[in-house]
Design a protein around this motif. Structure first.
Motif, PDB file in Angstrom:
ATOM      1  N   HIS A 159       2.093   4.248   8.832  1.00 14.24           N
ATOM      2  CA  HIS A 159       1.783   2.984   8.169  1.00 14.24           C
ATOM      3  C   HIS A 159       2.766   2.713   7.029  1.00 14.24           C
ATOM      4  N   LYS A 160       3.115   3.762   6.304  1.00 14.88           N
ATOM      5  CA  LYS A 160       4.108   3.589   5.235  1.00 14.88           C
ATOM      6  C   LYS A 160       5.488   3.322   5.844  1.00 14.88           C
ATOM      7  N   VAL A 161       5.775   4.038   6.935  1.00 12.47           N
ATOM      8  CA  VAL A 161       7.064   3.860   7.607  1.00 12.47           C
ATOM      9  C   VAL A 161       7.218   2.420   8.116  1.00 12.47           C
ATOM     10  N   ALA A 162       6.115   1.820   8.568  1.00 10.00           N
ATOM     11  CA  ALA A 162       6.181   0.437   9.086  1.00 10.00           C
ATOM     12  C   ALA A 162       6.744  -0.508   8.030  1.00 10.00           C
ATOM     13  N   ILE A 163       6.296  -0.359   6.795  1.00  5.67           N
ATOM     14  CA  ILE A 163       6.790  -1.243   5.726  1.00  5.67           C
ATOM     15  C   ILE A 163       8.240  -0.891   5.373  1.00  5.67           C
ATOM     16  N   GLY A 164       8.570   0.404   5.400  1.00  6.04           N
ATOM     17  CA  GLY A 164       9.970   0.810   5.194  1.00  6.04           C
ATOM     18  C   GLY A 164      10.875   0.226   6.276  1.00  6.04           C
ATOM     19  N   THR A 165      10.371   0.214   7.498  1.00  3.89           N
ATOM     20  CA  THR A 165      11.124  -0.320   8.636  1.00  3.89           C
ATOM     21  C   THR A 165      11.405  -1.809   8.450  1.00  3.89           C
ATOM     22  N   LEU A 166      10.404  -2.538   8.005  1.00  2.62           N
ATOM     23  CA  LEU A 166      10.592  -3.978   7.779  1.00  2.62           C
ATOM     24  C   LEU A 166      11.545  -4.217   6.608  1.00  2.62           C
ATOM     25  N   ALA A 167      11.390  -3.417   5.555  1.00  2.16           N
ATOM     26  CA  ALA A 167      12.289  -3.565   4.395  1.00  2.16           C
ATOM     27  C   ALA A 167      13.735  -3.366   4.836  1.00  2.16           C
ATOM     28  N   MET A 168      13.969  -2.321   5.632  1.00  2.12           N
ATOM     29  CA  MET A 168      15.341  -2.021   6.049  1.00  2.12           C
ATOM     30  C   MET A 168      15.855  -3.021   7.086  1.00  2.12           C
ATOM     31  N   SER A 169      14.971  -3.494   7.960  1.00  3.96           N
ATOM     32  CA  SER A 169      15.405  -4.487   8.951  1.00  3.96           C
ATOM     33  C   SER A 169      15.824  -5.771   8.248  1.00  3.96           C
ATOM     34  N   ALA A 170      15.050  -6.177   7.241  1.00  2.00           N
ATOM     35  CA  ALA A 170      15.389  -7.386   6.484  1.00  2.00           C
ATOM     36  C   ALA A 170      16.686  -7.179   5.704  1.00  2.00           C
ATOM     37  N   PHE A 171      16.864  -5.966   5.174  1.00  2.00           N
ATOM     38  CA  PHE A 171      18.089  -5.673   4.419  1.00  2.00           C
ATOM     39  C   PHE A 171      19.314  -5.746   5.341  1.00  2.00           C
TER      40      PHE A 171
END
Ligand SMILES: [Zn+2]
Length: 447
Positions: free
Chosen positions: A286-298
């Motif tokens: 669940h934490k990784v999901a938000i990290g994944t979105l942060a990095m995809s947007a970056f």
């Protein structure tokens, strides 16, 4: 068996047997008799009250029917949720020692890690019957553990035998599949980080590990709604993807194939005990999901610029010297985490001449590298919708954070590991702060 898993097993030196499918639970006793305890060894089933009810009891019947000798099962309480604390691994290890049995873990991340570590300390093989498609650590080595109040990954081999009944996985609590989905979605930006790291010669590509981990990601993520609805057929792709991710780490001998900077967000929030007191506790995926979105947007903001047009001399001149980097780290962090980040960042810090060479070489190959990155990545908005459909977090509030807190994690994530990622390249190009701002501007995924 899935061809990719077969290929992975042929090159993995710790795991010998993987069985994923419907009805595996009923055959589990026979499989374990042939693969784990050919010499007639006793087994100890280790579960908690929840996983015992979901799969442990039928497993015990299956073992009995197959004529496998069993010690009294070790069943931990179901609530509060079992925590990966070293003392639990010691309890399991002592039970294994006194009964002379081989361990069979019934559960997901925590139970697998505890039995993995206990078995590793006794230098004996074990099996795991996975009960939820919640993370990719089933086939991985090493066990993240809390010991004396500190989170460490303790070395120990991966399981010899991994069993997964898809009906059991589909019946698991709904938050668990969202967690596995989040952990697998990380392979998209994490893979892009590996492409970049390979391109600058920092961590060269390992073709087989890459093929194992990336080969099935698209298929595994293809049916988020069916996964959330608990349709067993949809689980095959996800479970295979998670198992392949673990095997790729075995083949590679490290976590590079399965994680990039998106995982550092998760690790940093874990260090802050984010959601640890929730019931159930906030999971890794669940934490990784938000990290994944942060990095995809970056990445999206990064690729909206043209690296080939970068003024290398200006970038090198503007790049902070090591003293300035270290003081920035220490202004944001203190204690052991600050020291850790200083050491990790120092290991990848380049002096001006080396930086000039690295940027010049990367720009020379940029059309090719850029094309590889673009074919690897998915639009952040698309990933966000998929995560939401799978029941995984898709906005910071889902994991108890604000967008501002995610924003503040970016610079620390850049310092957290010696591994090279797009965060490093953005810092070297002088774009880092602007790109982070852009991710959180209106029109972004979280505004
Ligand atoms: Zn992970």
């Amino acid at each position: 068996m899935n061809d990719a898993i077969e290929k992975g097993l042929a090159h993995a030196d710790q795991t010998d047997v993987v069985e994923v499918g419907p009805g595996v639970l009923a055959r589990a006793g026979e499989i374990i008799r042939h693969s784990l305890c050919r010499d007639g060894r006793t087994v100890l089933v280790v579960a908690d009250e929840r996983t015992w009810a979901a799969a442990g009891e039928p497993l015990a019947r299956s073992l009995q029917a197959a004529g496998v000798s069993m010690a009294d099962p070790l069943i931990f309480p179901g609530t509060p949720a079992l925590y990966a604390a070293y003392e639990h691994a010691e309890t399991i290890r002592e039970r294994l020692r006194t009964t002379g049995a081989l361990g069979v873990a019934v559960g997901a991340g925590t139970l697998n890690d505890l039995v993995k570590l206990a078995s590793g300390e006794l230098d004996q093989p074990y099996a795991v019957l996975g009960t939820a498609a919640s993370m990719d650590g089933y086939t991985g080595f090493g066990a993240p553990m809390t010991r004396d109040g500190v989170k460490v990954t303790m070395p120990c081999p991966a399981p010899k035998v991994v069993l997964f009944d898809l009906d059991v996985a589909a019946a698991a609590p709904k938050n668990m599949v969202g967690s596995g989905y989040g952990d697998l979605s990380a392979k998209i930006p994490g893979g892009a980080d590996w492409i970049l790291s390979d391109a600058v010669g920092w961590e060269p590509m390992h073709p087989l590990a890459w093929e194992l981990v990336q080969g099935g990601v698209a298929e595994a993520l293809a049916q988020p709604k069916a996964l959330a609805a608990g349709e067993p057929e949809a689980y095959a792709g996800l479970v295979n993807g998670l198992i392949l991710s673990g095997l790729s780490m075995q083949v590679y001998g490290g976590t590079r194939p399965a994680s990039g900077a998106e995982h550092y967000f998760s690790h940093l929030w874990e260090l802050e005990h984010l959601g640890q007191d929730w019931d159930p506790p906030l999971s890794h995926g669940h934490k990784v999901a938000i990290g994944t979105l942060a990095m995809s947007a970056f990445y999206e903001r990064f690729l909206a610029r043209d690296l080939a047009a970068l003024d290398v001399e200006a970038a090198v001149a503007a790049y902070p010297n090591w003293e300035a980097v270290e003081s920035d780290i220490r202004s944001r962090l203190s204690g052991t985490l600050a020291d850790h980040c200083v050491n990790e960042t120092k290991s990848k810090y380049l002096e001006p001449e080396a930086l000039r060479q690295r940027l010049t070489a990367l720009i020379g190959s940029w059309p090719t590298v850029r094309a590889r990155l673009e074919s690897q990545l998915r639009p952040a908005r698309e990933l966000q919708a998929m995560l939401r459909d799978a029941g995984a977090p898709s906005v910071p509030e889902d994991i108890g954070l604000t967008a501002q807190q995610v924003k503040e994690t970016f610079p620390i994530a850049a310092y957290y590991r010696g591994r090279y990622s797009v965060l490093d390249l953005a810092r070297e190009a002088g774009w880092f702060s602007e790109l982070v701002d852009e991710v959180f501007e209106s029109g972004g995924i979280w505004t």
